[in-house]
Scaffold this motif. Structure first.
Motif, PDB file in Angstrom:
ATOM      1  N   UNK A   7       1.984   1.859  -3.430  1.00  0.00           N
ATOM      2  CA  UNK A   7       0.874   2.348  -4.257  1.00  0.00           C
ATOM      3  C   UNK A   7       0.721   3.857  -4.086  1.00  0.00           C
ATOM      4  N   UNK A   8       0.802   4.326  -2.845  1.00  0.00           N
ATOM      5  CA  UNK A   8       0.716   5.763  -2.592  1.00  0.00           C
ATOM      6  C   UNK A   8       1.878   6.499  -3.253  1.00  0.00           C
ATOM      7  N   UNK A   9       3.060   5.894  -3.211  1.00  0.00           N
ATOM      8  CA  UNK A   9       4.215   6.553  -3.828  1.00  0.00           C
ATOM      9  C   UNK A   9       4.040   6.668  -5.336  1.00  0.00           C
ATOM     10  N   UNK A  10       3.525   5.614  -5.980  1.00  0.00           N
ATOM     11  CA  UNK A  10       3.322   5.670  -7.428  1.00  0.00           C
ATOM     12  C   UNK A  10       2.271   6.697  -7.809  1.00  0.00           C
ATOM     13  N   UNK A  11       1.293   6.899  -6.956  1.00  0.00           N
ATOM     14  CA  UNK A  11       0.233   7.855  -7.276  1.00  0.00           C
ATOM     15  C   UNK A  11       0.709   9.298  -7.210  1.00  0.00           C
ATOM     16  N   UNK A  12       1.879   9.521  -6.658  1.00  0.00           N
ATOM     17  CA  UNK A  12       2.409  10.884  -6.600  1.00  0.00           C
ATOM     18  C   UNK A  12       2.917  11.365  -7.952  1.00  0.00           C
ATOM     19  N   UNK A  49       0.826  -1.208   0.000  1.00  0.00           N
ATOM     20  CA  UNK A  49       0.000   0.000   0.000  1.00  0.00           C
ATOM     21  C   UNK A  49       0.860   1.257   0.000  1.00  0.00           C
ATOM     22  N   UNK A  50       1.953   1.221   0.732  1.00  0.00           N
ATOM     23  CA  UNK A  50       2.865   2.367   0.752  1.00  0.00           C
ATOM     24  C   UNK A  50       3.406   2.669  -0.639  1.00  0.00           C
ATOM     25  N   UNK A  95      12.035  -1.312  -6.411  1.00  0.00           N
ATOM     26  CA  UNK A  95      12.185  -1.375  -4.959  1.00  0.00           C
ATOM     27  C   UNK A  95      10.994  -2.065  -4.303  1.00  0.00           C
ATOM     28  N   UNK A  96       9.815  -1.889  -4.861  1.00  0.00           N
ATOM     29  CA  UNK A  96       8.626  -2.552  -4.306  1.00  0.00           C
ATOM     30  C   UNK A  96       8.764  -4.069  -4.391  1.00  0.00           C
ATOM     31  N   UNK A  97       9.225  -4.559  -5.533  1.00  0.00           N
ATOM     32  CA  UNK A  97       9.373  -6.011  -5.674  1.00  0.00           C
ATOM     33  C   UNK A  97      10.443  -6.554  -4.723  1.00  0.00           C
TER      34      UNK A  97
END
Length: 345
Positions: free
Chosen positions: A97-102, A94-95, A123-125
């Motif tokens: 996801x929020x970063x990508x939405x920026x 979820x963190x 980095x997410x993977x």
């Protein structure tokens, strides 16, 4: 708990987890309305993703507290560890996801967004895989048999790691190459690239391969290590602006200056032109024709392609309408005497 002593253990095994599930479900659904308006959507998504593991943890802990007979078994600890790993995995996802939405990839000038999105995805993977491995390791360490043989397992880990490393040498090389791609960024998400003669956009970057969305909707899957060993074209490495070229073969009698003015008039009214490059040059001259190259620029490669096709069509039509003699043609010189045959008298 004295008030629970009269309740059968079977009923406690149902009532306590159900109560914990119900209380946290109500709390997680009401919490977004207590947050600031600009952060309600983020709080709602976070609580929705983490609701199940938190409920499992609370229910297991309350059940162990209310039913001491279960506290001595390994089942509650296994459930808590597994639910904690799930909680950490979902919270981490979820963190990111929020970063990508920026970052907005739909913006025409999205260089910074593509750069950040590429790093976030890789980095997410890595983070999610690390959480999964850590959770499995802790689960195994809660079993007494594994604890007893932990020392021997750690001692043999070096040999096992060496064998696995030799067997998976190419896979490890791809993973390391993926990390290097994320750091150095020779290509990013949504970059326009040409690889092995195929032109398309970078659609996905994993630790082991890159997916290229070809212009005709095919998908080209390229191993990460390939991108570090062989050259490829990145049309949007520093900017998405692209210069297109149109080549026209014409007769020696062509009026290049008039053609240059016509191109400027076409580009000035064209919605795909970005207003930067407008050049007409006589590039070559063969024994039969001259080669004229027209250069124009556009905001990105798809627009440059459409602009090239449209400009080529308009310039050739204009030559046919205004300078028909400037189109390519063959000249023949007939030597000798030409006699006219007399017809019948």
């Amino acid at each position: 708990m004295p008030y629970l002593r009269g309740i059968p253990l079977e009923a406690l095994a149902f009532l306590i987890p159900f109560a914990a599930w119900l209380l946290y479900d109500v709390f997680s659904r009401l919490s977004p309305y207590l947050a600031r308006p600009d952060s309600r959507q983020g709080v709602r998504i976070f609580l929705a993703q983490t609701r199940l593991p938190v409920q499992l943890i609370l229910a297991t802990l309350l059940l162990s507290w209310g039913a001491p007979g279960l506290a001595g078994s390994r089942l509650p600890s296994l459930i808590v560890v597994a639910a904690s790993g799930m909680l950490l995995h979902r919270a981490t996802g979820t963190l990111f996801i929020f970063l990508r939405r920026q970052f907005d990839l739909s913006n025409p000038d999205n260089l910074r967004a593509r750069r950040a999105t590429t790093q976030i995805i890789v980095l997410e993977r890595i983070a999610l895989i690390s959480v999964a491995v850590l959770t499995i390791a802790v689960l195994l360490m809660t079993i007494p048999g594994i604890q007893r043989f932990g020392t021997s397992l750690l001692a043999s880990a070096g040999v096992a790691g060496l064998v696995i490393g030799l067997a998976a040498q190419q896979s490890i090389a791809n993973v390391l190459a993926g990390i290097q791609i994320a750091i150095t960024q020779p290509l990013r998400i949504d970059d326009a690239v040409v690889i092995d003669g195929e032109w398309g956009w970078v659609e996905e970057i994993t630790l082991t391969y890159v997916v290229i969305r070809i212009w005709d909707r095919r998908r080209l899957v390229v191993p990460i290590s390939y991108l570090l060993q062989k050259p490829f074209q990145n049309w949007t490495r520093t900017t998405s602006s692209v210069i297109g070229a149109v080549t026209i073969h014409a007769d020696y009698s062509v009026d290049v200056e008039a053609l240059r003015k016509e191109q400027s008039m076409i580009l000035a009214k064209h919605p795909l032109w970005d207003g930067e490059v407008d050049v007409v040059q006589m590039m070559e001259a063969s024994d039969r024709t001259v080669v004229i190259r027209s250069l124009m620029s556009a905001a990105n490669s798809p627009k440059a392609w459409d602009l090239r096709c449209d400009l080529r069509e308009r310039l050739i039509r204009w030559l046919g309408e205004t300078q028909s003699g400037a189109l390519p043609r063959q000249r023949m010189r007939i030597q000798g005497e030409v006699t006219r045959r007399k017809g019948p008298s």
